[in-house]
Enzyme design. Structure first.
Site, mmCIF file in Angstrom:
data_model
loop_
_atom_site.group_PDB
_atom_site.id
_atom_site.type_symbol
_atom_site.label_atom_id
_atom_site.label_comp_id
_atom_site.label_asym_id
_atom_site.label_seq_id
_atom_site.Cartn_x
_atom_site.Cartn_y
_atom_site.Cartn_z
ATOM 1 N N ASP A 1 0.858 -1.202 0.000
ATOM 2 C CA ASP A 1 0.000 0.000 0.000
ATOM 3 C C ASP A 1 0.884 1.240 0.000
ATOM 4 O O ASP A 1 2.007 1.214 0.498
ATOM 5 C CB ASP A 1 -0.863 0.044 1.275
ATOM 6 C CG ASP A 1 -2.003 -0.967 1.251
ATOM 7 O OD1 ASP A 1 -2.187 -1.651 0.228
ATOM 8 O OD2 ASP A 1 -2.717 -1.065 2.272
ATOM 9 N N ARG B 1 -1.473 -0.808 -8.551
ATOM 10 C CA ARG B 1 -2.828 -0.409 -8.164
ATOM 11 C C ARG B 1 -2.860 1.110 -8.259
ATOM 12 O O ARG B 1 -2.001 1.789 -7.698
ATOM 13 C CB ARG B 1 -3.118 -0.841 -6.735
ATOM 14 C CG ARG B 1 -4.452 -0.304 -6.211
ATOM 15 C CD ARG B 1 -4.550 -0.354 -4.689
ATOM 16 N NE ARG B 1 -4.541 -1.689 -4.152
ATOM 17 C CZ ARG B 1 -4.199 -1.964 -2.888
ATOM 18 N NH1 ARG B 1 -3.834 -1.008 -2.058
ATOM 19 N NH2 ARG B 1 -4.208 -3.210 -2.461
ATOM 20 N N ARG C 1 -11.765 6.384 6.798
ATOM 21 C CA ARG C 1 -12.892 6.108 5.899
ATOM 22 C C ARG C 1 -14.048 7.060 6.199
ATOM 23 O O ARG C 1 -14.705 7.568 5.308
ATOM 24 C CB ARG C 1 -13.396 4.671 6.073
ATOM 25 C CG ARG C 1 -12.389 3.606 5.747
ATOM 26 C CD ARG C 1 -12.521 3.149 4.302
ATOM 27 N NE ARG C 1 -11.762 3.957 3.377
ATOM 28 C CZ ARG C 1 -10.457 3.828 3.136
ATOM 29 N NH1 ARG C 1 -9.754 2.912 3.738
ATOM 30 N NH2 ARG C 1 -9.858 4.616 2.269
#
Ligand code: FDA
Length: 299
Positions: A125, A175, A280
């Protein structure tokens, strides 16, 4: 973000953890590996693959970084035993980047070796911009030595198109996401439309260079643009996949799968769910507003 949303987001830190947890649980499979395995079985049965993420970041204790490394290595056995269609996603600061970059590099390599041994793969990530240089350099080294590794690029960063030019021409696996960290304007695009345009430019460039692309977005506009690019570049299903986060827009997920495209769901789990969940919620003030209502309702 309007004023009310900004206020809601600023108040999040004073909301009790239990309330944040109640509203945010849609984004996290649970605190145990068994919870994540259950979530992945369900995702696999819907025709999607998964990537498993142990929650945690900014580790400052070597023993903890080594423990997370061992936990990650253990995941590949569990994925194999349960016949799950899942890779794993890791965060460098969880594996010791803040302690010693050499230690972190070793830990990542141990996980990538294990992935290779199991015929699986690791996505590193991308965290905030202080980690970009380290992460891309570790990625390129490990891709050259072992393969079985993916990196993440963030469309909000001004450097991303140059980073694509510097990728190896063979075997790159990327990604692409918008980027979730708030970065200084000197290095990041801030305007929503500009980030979208940069995303499309970066996606086009990755496809033209022959990289495998994980199209990580829930933005319908970007999904539309990506579908047009897939068509224009005549990409076969082994050259790309869509990627979405657990708990975000399952309807769009079903639509993409029903159109016949490969899709992977990011499945986070673990006891350190708070930082992930508040990120989030900050991203979606509509949900954060439910947290505040629950908070004041209880009071
Ligand atoms: P956008 O934020 O505009 O969202 C589009 C729509 O999706 C919204 O209108 C809303 O309907 C819905 N939505 C988005 N977020 C929501 C939420 N939290 N709750 C409910 N609905 C929501 N970032 C990073 O910096 N490093 C990384 O390594 C990764 N990795 C990663 C993996 C995967 C699989 C995904 C999908 C995303 C990431 N990201 C990431 C996060 C990414 O950078 C970005 O912050 C989010 O995907 C949100 O951006 P969208 O492109 O979805 O657009």
């Amino acid at each position: 973000m309007n004023l009310v949303s900004k206020l809601v987001v600023r108040l999040l830190p004073i909301v009790p953890k239990g309330i944040v947890g109640f509203v945010a649980k849609r984004y996290v499979a649970g605190s145990k590996l068994d919870d994540a395995v259950r979530a992945i079985r369900e995702i696999n049965s819907q025709g999607a693959s998964a990537t498993l993420d142990i929650l945690g970041e900014s580790v400052t204790d070597t023993a903890k970084a080594l423990d997370f490394t061992a936990q990650y290595i253990g995941l590949f056995d569990r994925i194999a035993e349960d016949h799950l269609d899942s890779t794993v996603s890791i965060k460098p600061t969880m594996l010791g980047l803040k302690i010693d970059p050499a230690l972190c590099r070793q830990n990542i390599e141990r996980i990538v070796r294990s992935a290779k041994g199991h015929g699986s793969s690791v996505c590193i990530d991308m965290e905030d911009s202080s980690t970009t240089g380290f992460t891309l350099s570790a990625y390129k080294d490990l891709l050259g030595t072992h393969g079985h590794v993916t990196a993440v690029l963030q469309a909000c960063l001004r450097r991303t198109l140059d980073d694509i030019s510097a990728l190896p021409t063979e075997g790159a696996c990327i990604r692409l996401c918008k980027g979730i960290y708030l970065e200084p304007r000197a290095i990041a695009w801030r305007d929503y439309q500009t980030v979208r345009r940069n995303y499309v430019a970066a996606l086009d460039k990755l496809m033209r260079r022959g990289a495998f692309v994980g199209i990580a977005t829930h933005d319908e506009y970007l999904v539309h643009e990506a579908l047009a690019l897939i068509d224009r570049h005549h990409l076969t299903r082994d050259r790309y996949e869509f990627q979405m986060l657990l708990g975000v827009d399952p309807e769009l997920r079903r639509i993409i799968i029903s159109l016949g495209h490969p899709l992977r769901v990011y499945v986070p789990f673990g006891s350190e769910w708070y930082a992930y969940s508040t990120r989030r919620l900050r991203e979606n003030p509509a949900v954060a507003t439910h947290v505040m209502k629950a908070f004041f309702g209880l009071r």
